[in-house]
Scaffold this motif. Structure first.
Motif, PDB file in Angstrom:
ATOM      1  N   UNK A 210      37.443  41.298  30.494  1.00  0.00           N
ATOM      2  CA  UNK A 210      36.568  41.461  31.913  1.00  0.00           C
ATOM      3  C   UNK A 210      36.393  40.237  32.767  1.00  0.00           C
ATOM      4  N   UNK A 211      36.062  39.263  31.818  1.00  0.00           N
ATOM      5  CA  UNK A 211      35.631  37.903  32.311  1.00  0.00           C
ATOM      6  C   UNK A 211      36.937  36.913  32.128  1.00  0.00           C
ATOM      7  N   UNK A 212      36.989  35.998  33.014  1.00  0.00           N
ATOM      8  CA  UNK A 212      38.182  34.993  33.168  1.00  0.00           C
ATOM      9  C   UNK A 212      37.448  33.554  33.147  1.00  0.00           C
ATOM     10  N   UNK A 213      38.244  32.609  32.906  1.00  0.00           N
ATOM     11  CA  UNK A 213      38.038  31.352  33.047  1.00  0.00           C
ATOM     12  C   UNK A 213      37.352  30.915  34.273  1.00  0.00           C
ATOM     13  N   UNK A 214      37.722  31.173  35.284  1.00  0.00           N
ATOM     14  CA  UNK A 214      37.035  30.886  36.726  1.00  0.00           C
ATOM     15  C   UNK A 214      35.566  31.074  36.606  1.00  0.00           C
ATOM     16  N   UNK A 215      35.253  32.273  36.329  1.00  0.00           N
ATOM     17  CA  UNK A 215      33.933  32.804  36.319  1.00  0.00           C
ATOM     18  C   UNK A 215      33.123  32.057  35.055  1.00  0.00           C
ATOM     19  N   UNK A 249      37.736  36.062  27.142  1.00  0.00           N
ATOM     20  CA  UNK A 249      38.130  35.553  28.542  1.00  0.00           C
ATOM     21  C   UNK A 249      39.634  35.438  28.826  1.00  0.00           C
ATOM     22  N   UNK A 250      39.945  35.945  29.941  1.00  0.00           N
ATOM     23  CA  UNK A 250      41.578  35.834  30.406  1.00  0.00           C
ATOM     24  C   UNK A 250      41.657  34.743  31.373  1.00  0.00           C
ATOM     25  N   UNK A 251      42.956  34.235  31.211  1.00  0.00           N
ATOM     26  CA  UNK A 251      43.450  33.262  32.197  1.00  0.00           C
ATOM     27  C   UNK A 251      44.020  34.023  33.317  1.00  0.00           C
ATOM     28  N   UNK A 252      43.269  33.846  34.600  1.00  0.00           N
ATOM     29  CA  UNK A 252      43.409  34.388  35.825  1.00  0.00           C
ATOM     30  C   UNK A 252      44.924  34.021  36.294  1.00  0.00           C
ATOM     31  N   UNK A 254      47.259  34.377  39.408  1.00  0.00           N
ATOM     32  CA  UNK A 254      47.307  34.224  40.902  1.00  0.00           C
ATOM     33  C   UNK A 254      48.574  34.548  41.512  1.00  0.00           C
ATOM     34  N   UNK A 255      49.674  34.630  40.847  1.00  0.00           N
ATOM     35  CA  UNK A 255      51.050  34.871  41.156  1.00  0.00           C
ATOM     36  C   UNK A 255      51.500  36.341  40.508  1.00  0.00           C
ATOM     37  N   UNK A 256      52.645  36.684  40.568  1.00  0.00           N
ATOM     38  CA  UNK A 256      53.114  37.758  40.203  1.00  0.00           C
ATOM     39  C   UNK A 256      53.551  38.127  38.592  1.00  0.00           C
ATOM     40  N   UNK A 257      53.461  36.882  38.101  1.00  0.00           N
ATOM     41  CA  UNK A 257      53.835  36.785  36.610  1.00  0.00           C
ATOM     42  C   UNK A 257      52.754  37.805  35.776  1.00  0.00           C
ATOM     43  N   UNK A 258      53.565  38.648  34.901  1.00  0.00           N
ATOM     44  CA  UNK A 258      52.760  39.690  34.119  1.00  0.00           C
ATOM     45  C   UNK A 258      51.817  38.784  33.267  1.00  0.00           C
ATOM     46  N   UNK A 259      52.283  37.951  32.674  1.00  0.00           N
ATOM     47  CA  UNK A 259      51.383  37.268  31.442  1.00  0.00           C
ATOM     48  C   UNK A 259      51.813  35.614  31.322  1.00  0.00           C
TER      49      UNK A 259
END
Length: 279
Positions: A210-215, A249-252, A254-259
């Motif tokens: 649910x959370x990411x590196x930015x938050x 945490x997930x890496x956000x 910003x583009x269209x890459x799946x992962x």
């Protein structure tokens, strides 16, 4: 330069059939490494770092194999000055010790470190990488390299993760394997407990978190002493492992890459923490 041995005339390069080369070749397998307590470091970069570790008494280099016309004569000279036996071998013998398509003709036999997670964490590092169930040695070695570059204090191999001293993993680490403690324990829970006891916050990299590196960065969480936990390439972290962590945490994207692949995600996560801790 060639040394006289029981299976070689003085001054005659050892062949792939010589006993010394045959014994060293067993180190290309995990069982052979465990039995002998040794591993192979191949190529100029890895051998150079191994010799530096030997000179600093951090690791012992048992012997060095070089081809008849060495491409890196300075390494043989360093070995001789350090009291490391140098064995001259044929190109074919060198190739038999190599797991690469284009061998560099220089291979060191090094003592296998026997470091456990508690010992690796004794200095209470602020940043650590934990690999759980990683199958690809190239990924594992790359994470070691990234961990070193990001200033991590240790890399811990947990569960069924590939051997850190697999030839491909050693090459992928490009010498970083000799720079920081590497420890292994098949008991994942014990590794995580050792990290917690060392004052580290356990953070799992999870593409579905649910959370990411930015938050997390904005909240100041990444500046805390952290053990980043990375799961297998195919399945990530199991629910059982995630239940033992403080957060995921997930890496956000910003583009269209799946992962992102494992090594890239690990680099982003480790550097996010490194930047926050050095800010």
């Amino acid at each position: 330069m060639a040394e006289s041995t029981s299976d070689s005339r003085p001054g005659t390069p050892l062949t792939e059939r010589s006993s010394r080369v045959a014994v060293a070749r067993k180190l290309t397998r995990r069982a052979g490494r465990e039995k002998a307590g040794a591993f192979l470091a191949e190529g100029a970069q890895a051998v150079g770092e191994a010799l530096t570790a030997h000179a600093d008494d951090r690791l012992r280099v048992r012997e060095l194999f070089v081809t008849e016309q060495p491409r890196h004569p300075e390494l043989a000279e360093r070995a001789v000055l350090a009291g490391v036996p140098v064995r001259e071998v044929t190109d074919k013998a060198a190739a038999s010790l190599s797991e690469t398509v284009t061998p560099q003709g220089v291979v060191a036999v090094c003592d296998l470190p026997r470091t456990d997670p508690v010992t690796a964490l004794a200095q209470r590092p602020k940043l650590v990488a934990v690999l759980v169930g990683i199958a690809d040695p190239g990924n594992a070695g790359t994470v070691v390299r990234v961990s070193d570059a990001a200033g991590a204090g240790a890399v811990l191999f947990a569960g069924d993760t590939v051997d850190a001293y697999n030839g491909k993993a050693v090459r992928a680490s490009t010498g970083s394997l000799f720079h920081l403690p590497i420890a292994r324990d098949r008991d994942v829970s014990a590794v995580l407990a050792a990290c917690r006891d060392a004052g580290l916050r356990l953070v799992g990299a999870d593409g579905y978190a649910a959370g990411d590196l930015d938050t997390a960065d904005r909240a100041g969480e990444l500046a805390e002493p952290t053990a980043w936990v990375f799961g297998s390439e195919a399945h990530g972290l199991s629910d059982e492992v995630k239940a033992q962590l403080d957060t995921t945490l997930r890496v956000p994207l910003y583009g269209q890459a799946e992962s992102l692949n494992l090594a890239t995600a690990a680099a982003v996560c480790l550097y996010a923490s490194a930047r926050a801790q050095h800010r």
